[in-house]
Write a protein that holds these residues in place. Structure first.
Motif, PDB file in Angstrom:
ATOM      1  N   UNK A 336       0.829  -1.212   0.000  1.00  0.00           N
ATOM      2  CA  UNK A 336       0.000   0.000   0.000  1.00  0.00           C
ATOM      3  C   UNK A 336       0.859   1.255   0.000  1.00  0.00           C
ATOM      4  N   UNK A 337       1.882   1.275   0.842  1.00  0.00           N
ATOM      5  CA  UNK A 337       2.744   2.456   0.920  1.00  0.00           C
ATOM      6  C   UNK A 337       3.658   2.573  -0.292  1.00  0.00           C
ATOM      7  N   UNK A 338       4.040   1.438  -0.865  1.00  0.00           N
ATOM      8  CA  UNK A 338       4.864   1.483  -2.073  1.00  0.00           C
ATOM      9  C   UNK A 338       4.096   2.088  -3.241  1.00  0.00           C
ATOM     10  N   UNK A 339       2.825   1.707  -3.385  1.00  0.00           N
ATOM     11  CA  UNK A 339       2.001   2.259  -4.460  1.00  0.00           C
ATOM     12  C   UNK A 339       1.820   3.764  -4.268  1.00  0.00           C
ATOM     13  N   UNK A 340       1.578   4.192  -3.011  1.00  0.00           N
ATOM     14  CA  UNK A 340       1.438   5.624  -2.741  1.00  0.00           C
ATOM     15  C   UNK A 340       2.735   6.368  -3.039  1.00  0.00           C
ATOM     16  N   UNK A 341       3.868   5.762  -2.675  1.00  0.00           N
ATOM     17  CA  UNK A 341       5.170   6.363  -2.974  1.00  0.00           C
ATOM     18  C   UNK A 341       5.394   6.447  -4.479  1.00  0.00           C
ATOM     19  N   UNK A 342       4.948   5.420  -5.186  1.00  0.00           N
ATOM     20  CA  UNK A 342       5.107   5.392  -6.641  1.00  0.00           C
ATOM     21  C   UNK A 342       4.318   6.525  -7.301  1.00  0.00           C
ATOM     22  N   UNK A 343       3.112   6.788  -6.801  1.00  0.00           N
ATOM     23  CA  UNK A 343       2.325   7.913  -7.322  1.00  0.00           C
ATOM     24  C   UNK A 343       3.061   9.235  -7.126  1.00  0.00           C
ATOM     25  N   UNK A 344       3.595   9.442  -5.929  1.00  0.00           N
ATOM     26  CA  UNK A 344       4.333  10.677  -5.641  1.00  0.00           C
ATOM     27  C   UNK A 344       5.549  10.804  -6.539  1.00  0.00           C
ATOM     28  N   UNK A 345       6.280   9.701  -6.726  1.00  0.00           N
ATOM     29  CA  UNK A 345       7.479   9.726  -7.569  1.00  0.00           C
ATOM     30  C   UNK A 345       7.137  10.050  -9.022  1.00  0.00           C
ATOM     31  N   UNK A 346       6.045   9.488  -9.522  1.00  0.00           N
ATOM     32  CA  UNK A 346       5.655   9.774 -10.905  1.00  0.00           C
ATOM     33  C   UNK A 346       5.272  11.244 -11.081  1.00  0.00           C
ATOM     34  N   UNK A 347       4.613  11.802 -10.076  1.00  0.00           N
ATOM     35  CA  UNK A 347       4.282  13.229 -10.140  1.00  0.00           C
ATOM     36  C   UNK A 347       5.549  14.081 -10.130  1.00  0.00           C
ATOM     37  N   UNK A 348       6.508  13.704  -9.283  1.00  0.00           N
ATOM     38  CA  UNK A 348       7.764  14.449  -9.221  1.00  0.00           C
ATOM     39  C   UNK A 348       8.564  14.324 -10.516  1.00  0.00           C
ATOM     40  N   UNK A 349       8.507  13.136 -11.123  1.00  0.00           N
ATOM     41  CA  UNK A 349       9.220  12.926 -12.398  1.00  0.00           C
ATOM     42  C   UNK A 349       8.696  13.862 -13.483  1.00  0.00           C
ATOM     43  N   UNK A 350       7.395  14.109 -13.450  1.00  0.00           N
ATOM     44  CA  UNK A 350       6.802  14.997 -14.446  1.00  0.00           C
ATOM     45  C   UNK A 350       7.440  16.383 -14.386  1.00  0.00           C
ATOM     46  N   UNK A 351       7.570  16.921 -13.173  1.00  0.00           N
ATOM     47  CA  UNK A 351       8.117  18.272 -13.046  1.00  0.00           C
ATOM     48  C   UNK A 351       9.639  18.286 -13.226  1.00  0.00           C
ATOM     49  N   UNK A 352      10.280  17.145 -12.971  1.00  0.00           N
ATOM     50  CA  UNK A 352      11.704  17.050 -13.295  1.00  0.00           C
ATOM     51  C   UNK A 352      11.923  17.157 -14.800  1.00  0.00           C
TER      52      UNK A 352
END
Length: 414
Positions: A336-352
């Motif tokens: 559950x926490x890995x999936x939530x972390x993955x969502x955050x990382x994908x959002x951050x990748x967009x702005x990177x």
């Protein structure tokens, strides 16, 4: 001018294409999830009187199993060891009940969200975007298959544990009378020797329903969030594609229009992805909060049960069930926490990616738009439960640490 018949044919052509696409996500990426949820009567697209009866029947089996695990408090003397032994299994079954209720009471909202996800999928533009969704869909299917296998293994381990003495007696029969033992402390207020196999059937069916609910509902949510991660990736792809438009150097105005259209489509799918993820979490927030609390309690109690069995030299086979419960709790928290972390990382990748684009080669008007995107990137996006739990690997570590702390507190009271 087209005739009315031509308009009618065009209408049915578009409708048939949309209907074909509408079944695509369900049949191609949610097939195993659909089977699991149909088995327990909570698949959002198949709600009939029969499935409602199916849900009520299975829910009664599941809740009565939890009630009969708590009923020994009525007929037995409650010492600390006894309370911990009863609650270690009862708290785990409480997770089943909460998860089952959580999905059913929000089944219409889940259906609406899946339809919105399907609508976004229908608006994808080229083969690369479909390839991105295909990759994330396959990842979700693999995760569903692995967790389903884990659930089947847990169920098989429980059945073997329950019938071990029976199997051993068949292999090595002894001319002595023996009593039957249940895997948990339960009180059915009947002669458990006479009705042993009926009681065992009730336990196995309730555990099977609970595991199916945990796996089916959990993997459906995982698949949903994986597709949202895919939408984030598509947004990143659209930004890179828009900024790479340089084939029409003699037509700067046309280039600018194409770049603006690409950036707008990227922002649109990113906005919709964030909206869908936040909306789902908002719908099930209270139940998720309850799951976290009960999960931490169950993990602490079962860790203590394992410690008790090892320390007091009890029958070592009794360690199997607490070990299964601990493994499932930790695995569920991690995923559950890995999936939530993955969502955050994908959002951050967009702005990177927005940071890395060649902004200096475009017009001032587009540079201002890119600056606006960078400002949006300063707003942190994360899956938050009640403002207290922010889904991440750090949160997973905190939950496990908290469970171990509670285990230490219980041990110190001995």
């Amino acid at each position: 001018m087209c005739s009315s018949n031509e308009h009618l044919l065009l209408y049915y052509h578009v409708r048939s294409r949309r209907r074909k696409k509408m079944t695509c996500l369900e049949t191609q990426y949610f097939n195993l999830n659909r089977i699991l949820l149909l088995a327990i009567g909570v698949w959002p697209y198949k709600q009939s009187n029969f499935t409602r009866f199916q849900f009520i029947f299975l829910f009664i089996i599941l809740t009565t199993s939890l009630i009969f695990q708590c009923s020994p408090f009525i007929s037995h003397k409650c010492t600390l060891d006894f309370v911990i032994k009863v609650l270690s299994s009862a708290s785990f079954f409480a997770l089943f009940v909460i998860k089952y209720i959580m999905f059913y009471v929000n089944i219409k909202a889940v259906k609406d969200l899946l339809e919105q996800l399907q609508y976004i999928y229908n608006e994808l533009k080229d083969k690369n975007e479909f390839a991105i969704i295909f990759a994330y869909g396959c990842s979700a299917k693999r995760c569903t298959a692995v967790l389903t296998i884990c659930g089947i293994c847990s169920l098989c381990a429980l059945i073997v544990f329950e019938l071990w003495s029976e199997i051993f007696h068949v292999i090595l029969p002894m001319n002595i009378s023996r009593s039957h033992g249940l895997p948990f402390i339960m009180e059915y207020f009947v002669d458990q020797e006479i009705y042993f196999y009926w009681i065992l059937l009730h336990i196995n069916v309730s555990f099977c329903v609970g595991i199916t609910a945990m796996v089916g509902i959990g993997t459906t949510l995982i698949a949903y969030f994986q597709h949202i991660c895919g939408m984030f990736r598509i947004s990143s792809y659209r930004i890179k594609r828009a900024m790479q438009i340089n084939t029409l150097k003699n037509y700067k105005l046309k280039n600018e229009v194409l770049i603006l259209e690409g950036l707008i489509s990227a922002v649109d799918i990113h906005r919709q992805s964030i909206k869908l993820s936040k909306l789902l979490v908002f719908k099930i927030e209270k139940m998720l909060f309850s799951l976290i609390l009960v999960g931490v309690i169950s993990l602490s109690l079962n860790l203590f049960r394992i410690f008790q069995i090892i320390s007091y030299g009890d029958d070592i086979k009794e360690i199997l069930l607490p070990f299964i419960f601990v493994t499932i709790c930790i695995l569920y928290m991690f995923v559950a926490n890995y999936i939530a972390q993955d969502l955050t990382d994908h959002n951050n990748d967009l702005f990177a990616i927005v940071y890395d684009v060649q902004w200096y080669e475009v017009s001032l008007h587009i540079q201002k738009l890119i600056l606006f995107l960078l400002q949006q990137g300063t707003k942190k996006f994360a899956v938050s439960i009640g403002g207290l739990f922010v889904g991440s690997l750090e949160c997973f570590a905190t939950l496990v640490k908290t469970s171990v702390s509670y285990f230490t507190v219980i041990y110190s009271t001995q």
